[in-house]
Design a protein around this motif. Structure first.
Motif, short mmCIF file in Angstrom:
data_model
loop_
_atom_site.label_atom_id
_atom_site.label_comp_id
_atom_site.label_asym_id
_atom_site.label_seq_id
_atom_site.Cartn_x
_atom_site.Cartn_y
_atom_site.Cartn_z
N SER A 1 0.81 -1.22 0.00
CA SER A 1 0.00 0.00 0.00
C SER A 1 0.85 1.27 0.00
N LEU A 2 1.87 1.32 0.83
CA LEU A 2 2.71 2.52 0.90
C LEU A 2 3.48 2.73 -0.39
N ARG A 3 4.02 1.66 -0.95
CA ARG A 3 4.76 1.78 -2.22
C ARG A 3 3.82 2.25 -3.33
N LEU A 4 2.62 1.68 -3.37
CA LEU A 4 1.65 2.09 -4.39
C LEU A 4 1.23 3.54 -4.18
N PHE A 5 1.05 3.95 -2.92
CA PHE A 5 0.68 5.33 -2.65
C PHE A 5 1.76 6.28 -3.16
N GLY A 6 3.03 5.96 -2.87
CA GLY A 6 4.12 6.80 -3.36
C GLY A 6 4.17 6.86 -4.87
N PHE A 7 3.94 5.73 -5.52
CA PHE A 7 3.94 5.66 -6.98
C PHE A 7 2.81 6.50 -7.56
N TYR A 8 1.61 6.33 -7.02
CA TYR A 8 0.46 7.10 -7.49
C TYR A 8 0.64 8.59 -7.20
N LEU A 9 1.24 8.90 -6.06
CA LEU A 9 1.44 10.30 -5.69
C LEU A 9 2.35 11.00 -6.68
N LEU A 10 3.46 10.35 -7.04
CA LEU A 10 4.37 10.94 -8.01
C LEU A 10 3.68 11.14 -9.36
N LEU A 11 2.92 10.13 -9.76
CA LEU A 11 2.19 10.24 -11.02
C LEU A 11 1.15 11.35 -10.95
N GLY A 12 0.45 11.43 -9.82
CA GLY A 12 -0.58 12.46 -9.65
C GLY A 12 -0.01 13.86 -9.67
N ILE A 13 1.16 14.05 -9.05
CA ILE A 13 1.79 15.37 -9.06
C ILE A 13 2.12 15.78 -10.49
N GLY A 14 2.64 14.82 -11.26
CA GLY A 14 2.95 15.11 -12.66
C GLY A 14 1.71 15.50 -13.44
N ILE B 1 -2.17 21.98 -14.96
CA ILE B 1 -2.22 23.42 -14.68
C ILE B 1 -1.59 24.21 -15.81
N VAL B 2 -0.44 23.72 -16.29
CA VAL B 2 0.26 24.42 -17.38
C VAL B 2 -0.60 24.44 -18.64
N ALA C 1 -6.59 12.86 -23.17
CA ALA C 1 -6.41 11.58 -23.85
C ALA C 1 -5.05 10.97 -23.53
N ILE C 2 -4.01 11.80 -23.57
CA ILE C 2 -2.65 11.31 -23.30
C ILE C 2 -2.54 10.79 -21.87
N TRP C 3 -3.05 11.56 -20.92
CA TRP C 3 -2.96 11.14 -19.53
C TRP C 3 -3.83 9.92 -19.26
N SER C 4 -4.98 9.82 -19.91
CA SER C 4 -5.84 8.65 -19.72
C SER C 4 -5.12 7.38 -20.17
N VAL C 5 -4.47 7.46 -21.33
CA VAL C 5 -3.72 6.31 -21.85
C VAL C 5 -2.60 5.94 -20.89
N LEU C 6 -1.86 6.94 -20.41
CA LEU C 6 -0.74 6.66 -19.51
C LEU C 6 -1.21 6.05 -18.20
#
Length: 271
Positions: A190-203, A209-210, A241-246
């Protein structure tokens, strides 16, 4: 099995590269075009509400979503079919675009049912304690319990993050079983997945925003007319579309890593 972030990312990008044409077709139909249509049907989405009362700024946004809720609901349903269809394309048996879309349509109702069960469960488990704390202990107690509830919410969302690939790739259309299996697959990671999702979410948030700023600039430069809305909507739809695919490829990679090889892959290994 210990979750490997690097392996998941590499496998996700490999899936994008190996299936980019088919993924682009479905993402274009179910993600890009609906977002472009929404920009034309609901121009306020690109330029904001026409009038905002400084004394009650939320009123304009509440009215906006109340007036256009049907469009956002329709967009959510279409994008859900698209997301499930994208996942179907990543199945080891490599279906055609038509087969993937059919899988997305068949999975839609069970997927919505799973989401409703999840929302109802979270509302009871988290919403009730926050409401009781605010009523009995005042705003401060409500905020404190609300912060704790947010931590639990993040944990639960990680635990149930594999519901959609479990339904599509795992071919499990039982909402309760899919929820249970997602919880089981994420156990110990769970913690590893949270960190992974968090990094992806920040991106996703930073790039979003940009892009929003850029699309807003185009709309301002071209004016609040069809051309401006088309450019802004096209940019918004393209990024969505790009983010959905990723994100779909990331979820598929995480699921395949934690669930292990499918029956098709095992049988091919012994042919």
């Amino acid at each position: 099995m210990k979750f490997d972030m690097g392996r998941a990312w590499n496998e996700a990008t490999a899936m994008v590269g190996a299936n980019k044409e088919l993924l682009a077709v479905i993402a274009g139909i179910f993600i890009f075009l609906p977002n472009l249509a929404l920009a034309l049907l609901v121009p306020e989405m690109m330029i904001g509400p026409a009038e905002v009362n400084p004394e009650d700024p939320m009123a304009a946004f509440q009215a906006f979503y109340a007036d256009n809720g049907i469009w956002f609901l329709l967009l959510g349903i279409i994008q859900s079919v698209g997301t499930l269809s994208l996942l179907a394309l990543l199945h080891d048996r490599r279906p055609t675009v038509g087969e993937a879309i059919r899988t997305g349509l068949v999975t839609l109702i069970p997927y919505i049912a799973a989401q409703i069960l999840l929302v109802l469960g979270l509302s009871i488990v988290l919403g009730v304690p926050v409401g009781v704390a605010a009523a009995l202990g005042g705003p401060a107690a409500g905020v404190l319990v609300g912060l704790l509830a947010f931590v639990v919410f993040a944990y639960v969302m990680v635990k149930f993050s594999l519901v959609s690939p479990e339904m599509v790739i795992g071919a499990n259309l039982n909402p309760i079983t899919a929820l249970r299996n997602s919880w089981r697959l994420t156990k110990g990671n769970s913690l590893r997945l949270f960190g992974f999702y968090l990094l992806l979410g920040i991106g996703v948030i930073v790039v979003g925003i940009v892009i929003s700023m850029i699309s807003g600039l185009f709309v301002a430069m071209l004016g609040q007319n069809t051309a401006g809305l088309l450019v802004g909507g096209a940019l918004s739809g393209l990024i969505a579309a790009i983010w959905s695919v990723l994100i779909v490829c990331v979820l598929a990679a995480v699921y395949k890593q934690l669930a292990g090889p499918s029956a098709e892959t095992v049988s091919e290994a012994f042919e």
